[in-house]
Design an enzyme around this catalytic site. Structure first.
Site, PDB file in Angstrom:
ATOM      1  CB  SER A 141      -0.875   0.022   1.248  1.00  0.00           C
ATOM      2  OG  SER A 141      -1.538   1.271   1.359  1.00  0.00           O
ATOM      3  CE1 TYR A 154      -4.320  -1.741   5.140  1.00  0.00           C
ATOM      4  CE2 TYR A 154      -3.536   0.413   4.427  1.00  0.00           C
ATOM      5  CZ  TYR A 154      -3.982  -0.859   4.119  1.00  0.00           C
ATOM      6  OH  TYR A 154      -4.089  -1.258   2.813  1.00  0.00           O
TER       7      TYR A 154
HETATM    8  N1  LIG Z   1      -8.677  -0.444  -2.054  1.00  0.00           N
HETATM    9  C1  LIG Z   1      -7.676   0.343  -1.724  1.00  0.00           C
HETATM   10  O1  LIG Z   1      -7.793   1.579  -1.765  1.00  0.00           O
HETATM   11  C2  LIG Z   1      -6.356  -0.277  -1.308  1.00  0.00           C
HETATM   12  C3  LIG Z   1      -5.249   0.557  -1.223  1.00  0.00           C
HETATM   13  C4  LIG Z   1      -4.023   0.029  -0.878  1.00  0.00           C
HETATM   14  C5  LIG Z   1      -3.898  -1.316  -0.618  1.00  0.00           C
HETATM   15  N2  LIG Z   1      -4.993  -2.118  -0.679  1.00  0.00           N
HETATM   16  C6  LIG Z   1      -4.798  -3.561  -0.387  1.00  0.00           C
HETATM   17  O2  LIG Z   1      -5.347  -4.321  -1.432  1.00  0.00           O
HETATM   18  C7  LIG Z   1      -5.647  -5.638  -0.944  1.00  0.00           C
HETATM   19  C8  LIG Z   1      -7.013  -6.048  -1.452  1.00  0.00           C
HETATM   20  O3  LIG Z   1      -7.994  -5.201  -0.878  1.00  0.00           O
HETATM   21  P1  LIG Z   1      -9.208  -4.604  -1.728  1.00  0.00           P
HETATM   22  O4  LIG Z   1      -9.002  -3.161  -1.842  1.00  0.00           O
HETATM   23  O5  LIG Z   1      -9.412  -5.391  -2.957  1.00  0.00           O
HETATM   24  O6  LIG Z   1     -10.410  -4.806  -0.683  1.00  0.00           O
HETATM   25  P2  LIG Z   1     -11.600  -5.842  -0.625  1.00  0.00           P
HETATM   26  O7  LIG Z   1     -12.470  -5.702  -1.806  1.00  0.00           O
HETATM   27  O8  LIG Z   1     -12.195  -5.670   0.733  1.00  0.00           O
HETATM   28  O9  LIG Z   1     -10.863  -7.252  -0.708  1.00  0.00           O
HETATM   29  C9  LIG Z   1     -10.211  -7.840   0.387  1.00  0.00           C
HETATM   30  C10 LIG Z   1     -10.076  -9.319   0.095  1.00  0.00           C
HETATM   31  O10 LIG Z   1      -9.342  -9.938   1.166  1.00  0.00           O
HETATM   32  C11 LIG Z   1     -10.078 -11.074   1.607  1.00  0.00           C
HETATM   33  N3  LIG Z   1      -9.807 -11.339   3.002  1.00  0.00           N
HETATM   34  C12 LIG Z   1      -9.950 -10.503   4.053  1.00  0.00           C
HETATM   35  N4  LIG Z   1      -9.630 -11.135   5.189  1.00  0.00           N
HETATM   36  C13 LIG Z   1      -9.276 -12.404   4.847  1.00  0.00           C
HETATM   37  C14 LIG Z   1      -8.854 -13.551   5.577  1.00  0.00           C
HETATM   38  N5  LIG Z   1      -8.729 -13.523   6.910  1.00  0.00           N
HETATM   39  N6  LIG Z   1      -8.568 -14.687   4.897  1.00  0.00           N
HETATM   40  C15 LIG Z   1      -8.715 -14.733   3.551  1.00  0.00           C
HETATM   41  N7  LIG Z   1      -9.101 -13.689   2.804  1.00  0.00           N
HETATM   42  C16 LIG Z   1      -9.381 -12.535   3.456  1.00  0.00           C
HETATM   43  C17 LIG Z   1     -11.547 -10.719   1.343  1.00  0.00           C
HETATM   44  O11 LIG Z   1     -12.346 -11.868   1.166  1.00  0.00           O
HETATM   45  P3  LIG Z   1     -13.276 -12.559   2.257  1.00  0.00           P
HETATM   46  O12 LIG Z   1     -13.960 -11.483   3.026  1.00  0.00           O
HETATM   47  O13 LIG Z   1     -14.179 -13.398   1.412  1.00  0.00           O
HETATM   48  O14 LIG Z   1     -12.347 -13.392   3.090  1.00  0.00           O
HETATM   49  C18 LIG Z   1     -11.423 -10.001   0.004  1.00  0.00           C
HETATM   50  O15 LIG Z   1     -11.394 -10.942  -1.035  1.00  0.00           O
HETATM   51  C19 LIG Z   1      -5.504  -5.563   0.568  1.00  0.00           C
HETATM   52  O16 LIG Z   1      -4.272  -6.132   0.948  1.00  0.00           O
HETATM   53  C20 LIG Z   1      -5.505  -4.071   0.851  1.00  0.00           C
HETATM   54  O17 LIG Z   1      -4.803  -3.763   2.041  1.00  0.00           O
HETATM   55  C21 LIG Z   1      -6.216  -1.640  -1.032  1.00  0.00           C
END
Ligand SMILES: NC(=O)c1ccc[n+]([C@@H]2O[C@H](COP(=O)([O-])OP(=O)(O)OC[C@H]3O[C@@H](n4cnc5c(N)ncnc54)[C@H](OP(=O)(O)O)[C@@H]3O)[C@@H](O)[C@H]2O)c1
Length: 244
Positions: A141, A154
């Site tokens: 991130s 975070y």
């Molecule tokens: N969106 C942003 O602005 C942003 C920015 C920087 C970094 N990120 C990073 O991008 C990555 C993906 O996030 P996203 O933005 O795509 O959000 P998201 O749509 O909420 O996706 C998060 C994913 O992680 C899974 N997950 C959460 N806890 C889990 C667990 N204990 N075991 C297995 N799977 C788990 C969720 O699936 P289930 O709930 O089905 O388990 C979901 O598939 C994360 O690492 C996040 O920190 C996001």
């Protein structure tokens, strides 16, 4: 079909960046093995890929459990005979001011964002060593580059992921590749993991106003994978032009 023949595991593939990566990587010919907790959402992604002629399977896993990471690696290897890429993407953004003492949320972020990545390494590294090839991609991130109020924990977890990924790269040797993809605001369900209601709204507004498509992050993953095997893409930072 530049990823034809590649076997790729993706955690956090039930929504957002992981889902976009699953769809795009499969479209490019990869066989994808998807993991997350929500089996129904995972199955919907698998169905979309299969209907488009792609190769996908899914396992319900919780990255907090080391044995679940071993299970998905074993499943991929038994099904396809090898693993080319392991994408540790599952993450939790339960951000809040430290004063609120949401210690359970701190634990969750540490367990999912840091330990989940480490368990992925513990599961896939021995396989990659034996194969003498393999590629780790970790979703970091921009919070690892800039710490702001409410994001202390975070940002700490993503800074740990950045350090672990760089350490892994240095230890990996000539056979393995290691990449960190560091997104800024991306339009996903990320705000759902924020437990503080006012902050959830704030994060959601930020994402709605400037967030970029999760496909942009998936394309960066593809860029790193498509390079020749002796080319190691270390880190890619991708943020909206409008993000400060
Ligand atoms: N969106 C942003 O602005 C942003 C920015 C920087 C970094 N990120 C990073 O991008 C990555 C993906 O996030 P996203 O933005 O795509 O959000 P998201 O749509 O909420 O996706 C998060 C994913 O992680 C899974 N997950 C959460 N806890 C889990 C667990 N204990 N075991 C297995 N799977 C788990 C969720 O699936 P289930 O709930 O089905 O388990 C979901 O598939 C994360 O690492 C996040 O920190 C996001």
């Amino acid at each position: 079909m530049t990823l034809s023949g590649k076997v790729i595991i993706i955690t956090g593939a039930s929504s957002g960046i992981g889902e976009a990566a699953a769809l795009l990587l499969a479209e490019r010919g990869a066989a994808v093995v998807l993991g997350a907790r929500n089996a129904e959402k995972l199955e919907a992604v698998v169905q979309r890929i299969r209907e488009a002629g792609g190769n996908a399977a899914a396992l319900s896993i919780d990255v907090k459990k080391r044995t679940d990471l071993l299970r998905i690696v074993d499943f991929a290897r038994e099904t396809h005979g090898k693993i080319d890429v392991f994408i540790s993407n599952a993450g939790n953004g339960a951000i809040s001011p430290l004063d609120e003492l949401r210690v359970d949320d701190w634990d969750d972020m540490i367990d999912i964002n840091i330990k989940g990545v480490l368990y992925g390494i513990a599961a896939a590294l021995p396989v990659f060593r034996k194969q003498r090839f393999g590629h780790f991609i970790h979703t970091g991130s921009t919070a690892a580059h800039r710490t702001v109020p409410t994001m202390a924990v975070y940002s700490g977890t993503k800074s740990a992921v950045r350090a672990i990924t760089e350490g892994l790269r240095q230890e990996a040797g000539k056979d393995l590749r290691v990449t960190l993809i560091s997104p800024g605001y991306v339009k996903t369900n990320f705000a759902d993991s924020v437990t503080s209601e006012t902050l959830k709204l704030e994060v959601q507004n930020g994402i709605d106003q400037v967030g970029i498509s999760p496909k942009a992050i998936a394309r960066a993953m593809i860029y790193a994978i498509e390079q020749p095997l002796d080319v190691d893409v270390g880190e890619i930072i991708i943020r909206p032009t409008a993000q400060g």
